[in-house]
Design a protein around this motif. Structure first.
Motif, PDB file in Angstrom:
ATOM      1  N   SER A   1     -65.590  23.833 -24.363  1.00  0.00           N
ATOM      2  CA  SER A   1     -66.063  23.165 -23.144  1.00  0.00           C
ATOM      3  C   SER A   1     -67.501  23.533 -22.813  1.00  0.00           C
ATOM      4  O   SER A   1     -68.297  22.678 -22.424  1.00  0.00           O
ATOM      5  CB  SER A   1     -65.162  23.530 -21.960  1.00  0.00           C
ATOM      6  OG  SER A   1     -63.854  23.049 -22.168  1.00  0.00           O
TER       7      SER A   1
ATOM      8  N   ASP B   1     -63.638  10.659 -19.091  1.00  0.00           N
ATOM      9  CA  ASP B   1     -63.527  11.980 -19.714  1.00  0.00           C
ATOM     10  C   ASP B   1     -64.667  12.202 -20.698  1.00  0.00           C
ATOM     11  O   ASP B   1     -64.955  11.347 -21.533  1.00  0.00           O
ATOM     12  CB  ASP B   1     -62.200  12.110 -20.473  1.00  0.00           C
ATOM     13  CG  ASP B   1     -61.081  12.649 -19.601  1.00  0.00           C
ATOM     14  OD1 ASP B   1     -61.329  12.926 -18.417  1.00  0.00           O
ATOM     15  OD2 ASP B   1     -59.961  12.804 -20.122  1.00  0.00           O
TER      16      ASP B   1
ATOM     17  N   TRP C   1     -62.154  19.879 -16.176  1.00  0.00           N
ATOM     18  CA  TRP C   1     -60.955  19.266 -16.755  1.00  0.00           C
ATOM     19  C   TRP C   1     -59.728  20.174 -16.599  1.00  0.00           C
ATOM     20  O   TRP C   1     -58.595  19.683 -16.526  1.00  0.00           O
ATOM     21  CB  TRP C   1     -61.175  18.912 -18.228  1.00  0.00           C
ATOM     22  CG  TRP C   1     -61.276  20.105 -19.133  1.00  0.00           C
ATOM     23  CD1 TRP C   1     -62.422  20.765 -19.501  1.00  0.00           C
ATOM     24  CD2 TRP C   1     -60.203  20.771 -19.793  1.00  0.00           C
ATOM     25  NE1 TRP C   1     -62.122  21.809 -20.336  1.00  0.00           N
ATOM     26  CE2 TRP C   1     -60.768  21.839 -20.539  1.00  0.00           C
ATOM     27  CE3 TRP C   1     -58.827  20.588 -19.830  1.00  0.00           C
ATOM     28  CZ2 TRP C   1     -59.995  22.714 -21.305  1.00  0.00           C
ATOM     29  CZ3 TRP C   1     -58.063  21.447 -20.600  1.00  0.00           C
ATOM     30  CH2 TRP C   1     -58.638  22.497 -21.325  1.00  0.00           C
TER      31      TRP C   1
ATOM     32  N   GLU D   1     -58.402  19.166 -13.296  1.00  0.00           N
ATOM     33  CA  GLU D   1     -57.912  17.782 -13.364  1.00  0.00           C
ATOM     34  C   GLU D   1     -56.614  17.676 -14.154  1.00  0.00           C
ATOM     35  O   GLU D   1     -55.746  16.864 -13.812  1.00  0.00           O
ATOM     36  CB  GLU D   1     -58.982  16.891 -14.005  1.00  0.00           C
ATOM     37  CG  GLU D   1     -60.229  16.759 -13.152  1.00  0.00           C
ATOM     38  CD  GLU D   1     -61.432  16.243 -13.929  1.00  0.00           C
ATOM     39  OE1 GLU D   1     -61.291  15.848 -15.104  1.00  0.00           O
ATOM     40  OE2 GLU D   1     -62.540  16.248 -13.348  1.00  0.00           O
ATOM     41  N   ASP D   2     -56.463  18.504 -15.196  1.00  0.00           N
ATOM     42  CA  ASP D   2     -55.248  18.488 -16.022  1.00  0.00           C
ATOM     43  C   ASP D   2     -54.188  19.474 -15.523  1.00  0.00           C
ATOM     44  O   ASP D   2     -53.193  19.716 -16.210  1.00  0.00           O
ATOM     45  CB  ASP D   2     -55.594  18.798 -17.479  1.00  0.00           C
ATOM     46  CG  ASP D   2     -56.344  17.665 -18.151  1.00  0.00           C
ATOM     47  OD1 ASP D   2     -56.626  16.646 -17.491  1.00  0.00           O
ATOM     48  OD2 ASP D   2     -56.670  17.802 -19.349  1.00  0.00           O
TER      49      ASP D   2
END
Length: 149
Positions: free
Chosen positions: A36, A70, A102, A105-106
């Protein structure tokens, strides 16, 4: 399970981890955080590009994301020709938190915090703290070398 990645903090290099002549895996977050932070995210249309940049970079598969919008990686590469100022540290923190968003978000994490500091000429230290969904915490420190090409 992710492929385990080793990160040499002194040489600022990456390599796949090997265990018993086979590629190693890990179930933690370290490899996901490394990807990331240290993969180049595509620059936004209004991002000022470093003078040496000829394109907006980004991962090729971002053209076909599973979820609209994304993007993989961080925009830390945009700082490659910047001066070592407090404003650049602020952008480094923002870019790092954007790259790790993320996780929230996940629903892997409930919070992500990054602090940035200069540790020597051209090298940022990023201190990452992530609160996971089960309330355990992931903490690690990564150095990022700005390339003055």
């Amino acid at each position: 399970m992710d492929l385990a990645i080793t990160y040499n903090d002194r040489e600022l290099t990456f390599a796949p981890a090997v265990e018993n002549v086979d590629l190693a895996t890990e179930s933690g977050l370290r490899s996901a955080v490394l990807v990331s932070l240290f993969t180049d995210r595509r620059a936004a249309d209004d991002d000022p590009l470093p003078s040496s940049a000829l394109d907006l970079r980004g991962w090729w598969a971002d053209a076909w994301p599973e979820m609209e919008g994304d993007l993989v990686g961080s925009r830390l590469w945009l700082l490659s020709r910047e001066k070592q100022t407090a404003a650049v540290l602020h952008r480094a923190r923002e870019y790092s938190e954007e790259a790790l968003a993320w996780l929230i978000e996940d629903h892997v994490a409930t919070a992500v915090a990054v602090s940035a500091e200069w540790i020597r000429t051209g090298v940022l230290r990023l201190q990452v703290a992530i609160t996971l969904a089960d309330q355990t915490r992931f903490k690690d420190v990564f150095n990022y070398q700005l390339q003055a090409a």
